[in-house]
Motif scaffolding. Structure first.
Motif, PDB file in Angstrom:
ATOM      1  N   ALA A   1       0.834  -1.202   0.000  1.00  0.00           N
ATOM      2  CA  ALA A   1       0.000   0.000   0.000  1.00  0.00           C
ATOM      3  C   ALA A   1       0.870   1.253   0.000  1.00  0.00           C
ATOM      4  O   ALA A   1       2.045   1.239   0.401  1.00  0.00           O
ATOM      5  N   ILE A   2       0.276   2.355  -0.428  1.00  0.00           N
ATOM      6  CA  ILE A   2       1.016   3.613  -0.499  1.00  0.00           C
ATOM      7  C   ILE A   2       1.304   4.171   0.886  1.00  0.00           C
ATOM      8  O   ILE A   2       2.385   4.720   1.141  1.00  0.00           O
ATOM      9  N   SER A   3       0.355   4.020   1.839  1.00  0.00           N
ATOM     10  CA  SER A   3       0.537   4.583   3.186  1.00  0.00           C
ATOM     11  C   SER A   3       0.845   3.485   4.194  1.00  0.00           C
ATOM     12  O   SER A   3       0.246   2.406   4.169  1.00  0.00           O
ATOM     13  N   VAL A   4       1.761   3.788   5.088  1.00  0.00           N
ATOM     14  CA  VAL A   4       2.091   2.848   6.162  1.00  0.00           C
ATOM     15  C   VAL A   4       1.107   3.022   7.316  1.00  0.00           C
ATOM     16  O   VAL A   4       0.338   3.995   7.373  1.00  0.00           O
ATOM     17  N   ASP A   5       1.101   2.085   8.237  1.00  0.00           N
ATOM     18  CA  ASP A   5       0.248   2.178   9.415  1.00  0.00           C
ATOM     19  C   ASP A   5       0.629   3.428  10.217  1.00  0.00           C
ATOM     20  O   ASP A   5       1.800   3.604  10.572  1.00  0.00           O
ATOM     21  N   PRO A   6      -0.330   4.315  10.498  1.00  0.00           N
ATOM     22  CA  PRO A   6       0.015   5.574  11.182  1.00  0.00           C
ATOM     23  C   PRO A   6       0.505   5.368  12.614  1.00  0.00           C
ATOM     24  O   PRO A   6       1.138   6.271  13.180  1.00  0.00           O
ATOM     25  N   VAL A   7       0.228   4.226  13.222  1.00  0.00           N
ATOM     26  CA  VAL A   7       0.636   3.976  14.609  1.00  0.00           C
ATOM     27  C   VAL A   7       1.956   3.223  14.662  1.00  0.00           C
ATOM     28  O   VAL A   7       2.906   3.646  15.331  1.00  0.00           O
TER      29      VAL A   7
ATOM     30  N   ARG B   1       1.439  -1.949   4.813  1.00  0.00           N
ATOM     31  CA  ARG B   1       0.104  -2.556   4.794  1.00  0.00           C
ATOM     32  C   ARG B   1      -0.232  -3.056   3.389  1.00  0.00           C
ATOM     33  O   ARG B   1       0.451  -2.738   2.422  1.00  0.00           O
ATOM     34  N   ASP B   2      -1.319  -3.822   3.318  1.00  0.00           N
ATOM     35  CA  ASP B   2      -1.706  -4.441   2.046  1.00  0.00           C
ATOM     36  C   ASP B   2      -2.408  -3.437   1.144  1.00  0.00           C
ATOM     37  O   ASP B   2      -3.183  -2.590   1.596  1.00  0.00           O
ATOM     38  N   ALA B   3      -2.127  -3.557  -0.161  1.00  0.00           N
ATOM     39  CA  ALA B   3      -2.844  -2.789  -1.182  1.00  0.00           C
ATOM     40  C   ALA B   3      -3.993  -3.648  -1.707  1.00  0.00           C
ATOM     41  O   ALA B   3      -3.819  -4.840  -1.970  1.00  0.00           O
ATOM     42  N   ARG B   4      -5.180  -3.030  -1.857  1.00  0.00           N
ATOM     43  CA  ARG B   4      -6.357  -3.742  -2.381  1.00  0.00           C
ATOM     44  C   ARG B   4      -7.089  -2.826  -3.353  1.00  0.00           C
ATOM     45  O   ARG B   4      -7.161  -1.622  -3.142  1.00  0.00           O
ATOM     46  N   TRP B   5      -7.648  -3.441  -4.383  1.00  0.00           N
ATOM     47  CA  TRP B   5      -8.380  -2.658  -5.382  1.00  0.00           C
ATOM     48  C   TRP B   5      -9.393  -3.543  -6.098  1.00  0.00           C
ATOM     49  O   TRP B   5      -9.309  -4.769  -6.078  1.00  0.00           O
ATOM     50  N   TRP B   6     -10.365  -2.899  -6.740  1.00  0.00           N
ATOM     51  CA  TRP B   6     -11.281  -3.593  -7.638  1.00  0.00           C
ATOM     52  C   TRP B   6     -11.761  -2.604  -8.688  1.00  0.00           C
ATOM     53  O   TRP B   6     -11.705  -1.392  -8.492  1.00  0.00           O
TER      54      TRP B   6
ATOM     55  N   ARG C   1      -9.106   3.123  -2.742  1.00  0.00           N
ATOM     56  CA  ARG C   1      -9.051   4.004  -1.570  1.00  0.00           C
ATOM     57  C   ARG C   1      -8.297   3.402  -0.387  1.00  0.00           C
ATOM     58  O   ARG C   1      -7.731   4.133   0.424  1.00  0.00           O
ATOM     59  N   LYS C   2      -8.280   2.092  -0.255  1.00  0.00           N
ATOM     60  CA  LYS C   2      -7.787   1.469   0.977  1.00  0.00           C
ATOM     61  C   LYS C   2      -6.303   1.752   1.207  1.00  0.00           C
ATOM     62  O   LYS C   2      -5.474   1.632   0.305  1.00  0.00           O
ATOM     63  N   ASN C   3      -5.967   2.137   2.428  1.00  0.00           N
ATOM     64  CA  ASN C   3      -4.582   2.339   2.867  1.00  0.00           C
ATOM     65  C   ASN C   3      -3.821   3.326   1.962  1.00  0.00           C
ATOM     66  O   ASN C   3      -2.639   3.146   1.679  1.00  0.00           O
TER      67      ASN C   3
END
Length: 465
Positions: free
Chosen positions: A328-334, A339-344, A370-372
């Motif tokens: 995923a483009i963004s890492v976990d903020p905490v 994180r995993d990238a997902r799309w459809w 949109r996810k992550n």
């Protein structure tokens, strides 16, 4: 007549032994044209000879005509043997090219694109598999083995995933128990979706969003192809988008496709890829701020497509789902973990021939990402040319700040185009395309700001043989 044929065959062999491959200086086209002309003469003389044998009272071939017949028959046989010895038998050579003109509004760029390197701006929706030249060699051997070698300098799949390779496809297909059960191996372009890579098989100039951003490029491996009635099954164990695995990488992918032709006018298919592939994320850095290279991570890709083609109408559609671990483009903020990238997404196309030569095409795409913070296959960072990643907002002073990094941008694309068959080998294309995102994510090269919408105009000519 049988004795005469044996005499001709013996004489042909003697001539070939004395003058080996006398036709090698000729081109394959010249050989084929001469062979066809000779066969026509032989057919005419054979008919005359048969007529003479069936009606001896009316006269037949003169001695001179018989000598001409024997000479032509010997030369025809020699040409056939020469063609086979040079490997031209069952060899098909074809090619195509499509010089294209592209105008991209926000990139403030317009001009011709033809044989440009992938490194020149990378792979983008306005710089994908068009403006290419392809030379394709297909050879079928005795017994049914098929061999294929396709060259596409700078714009083929080899250039996209390998950087410098002009090889688009290099594959073999070997029959096992029968011609419908085959072993396949080599470098094979991806077979997912309703849209084809080659310009001659793609109705528009650009490709749909799913084709560009959610599908693999090619497979290097081996597998099977099975045809059973209306069903075609293909599967390979392979490297995805790599001709050789890197150090400490051992896990391949399993890629497959199934097609079903329901009737003369319609059918459907589905394809999937499961395994490990390259992870290009650079979100984790070392103490010096340098990106830490990521190992291959698990991908799961699946798509379903269908078509209906009857008369002047064509309708096609595709549904796709995909994910990649730790891409995923963004890492976990905490925790700061990847994180995993997902799309459809979905793509539909409709085309209608207003005349046998003139066709109108409409294509609509939607990609949920949109996810992550977003992230697609091979796109693990924000991309303001293709509209991938979190959006941007102007604070009113011309200073742009990135929005919520937890939310990526969904993408839309609408393409309208026409195709005109100028002659059997030439098609003229024109396309208008509007790309839109749910947030301002397209960079405006004029002022450095961002917009939600971009526009593209393309013109192309596709010539094939």
């Amino acid at each position: 007549m049988k004795n005469n044929n044996r005499h001709l065959s013996a004489l042909a062999l003697a001539l070939l032994a004395a003058f080996p491959l006398g036709a090698t200086a000729q081109s394959i086209d010249e050989l084929r044209r001469e062979q066809r002309a000779l066969k026509e003469k032989v057919d005419a003389l054979e008919k005359k000879l048969k007529d003479a044998e069936s009606k001896p009272a009316t006269g037949g071939m003169t001695e001179q005509e018989k000598q001409d017949f024997n000479r032509i028959a010997i030369k025809t046989e020699a040409l056939e043997d020469s063609q086979e010895s040079m490997g031209f038998r069952l060899l098909k050579i074809s090619g195509q090219m499509d010089p294209s003109f592209i105008y991209n509004k926000l990139q403030r760029r317009s001009g011709f694109q033809f044989l440009n390197k992938v490194e020149d701006g990378g792979y983008n929706y306005d710089n994908s598999y068009f403006g290419m030249a392809i030379l394709d060699f297909q050879k079928e051997l005795e017994g049914g083995t098929k061999w294929r070698f396709t060259l596409a300098p700078n714009r083929g799949v080899g250039s996209v995933f390998d950087g410098n390779s002009p090889v688009h496809e290099a594959s073999v297909s070997i029959p096992l128990s029968d011609l419908q059960t085959r072993f396949i191996a080599g470098q094979i372009p991806d077979w997912s979706g309703y849209e084809y890579l080659q310009p001659t098989l793609n109705k528009l100039i650009t490709h749909n969003l799913l084709f560009d951003f959610t599908l693999p490029t090619a497979y290097t491996g081996a597998g099977m192809e099975i045809v059973r009635g209306k069903w075609i099954y293909k599967g390979v164990v392979a490297n995805m988008n790599k001709s050789m695995r890197d150090q400490r990488e051992r896990s391949p992918v399993f890629a497959y496709r199934v097609d079903y032709s329901r009737g003369e006018f319609q059918g459907f298919g589905f394809a999937g890829t499961h395994g490990k592939a390259a992870n290009f994320t650079e979100n984790i850095v070392d103490g010096l701020g340098e990106p830490i290279p990521q190992r291959d991570s698990t991908v799961h890709l699946f798509e379903f497509d269908a078509y209906f083609i009857r008369g002047d109408w064509t309708a096609q559609a595709q549904l796709s789902y995909g994910m990649q671990r730790k891409a995923a483009i963004s890492v976990d903020p905490v925790t700061g973990d990847l994180r995993d990238a997902r799309w459809w997404g979905i793509s539909t196309l409709a085309a209608h021939k207003f005349t046998p030569r003139f066709e109108g095409i409409l294509r609509m795409d939607y990609l949920n990402n949109r996810k992550n913070g977003g992230g697609l296959l091979g796109y693990t960072a924000s991309d303001d040319r293709n509209g991938i990643g979190p959006g941007w907002t102007d604070d009113g002073t011309g200073t742009w700040t990135q929005n919520d990094t937890e939310k990526g941008t969904n993408r839309f694309a609408l393409s309208m185009g026409v195709g005109y068959l100028f002659n059997l080998n030439t098609t003229l294309k024109a396309e208008y395309r509007m790309d839109r995102a749910t947030e301002a994510v397209f960079l405006d090269a004029k002022n450095g700001g961002y917009k939600k919408t971009n526009h593209l105009i393309g013109l192309g000519v596709v010539v094939s043989f």
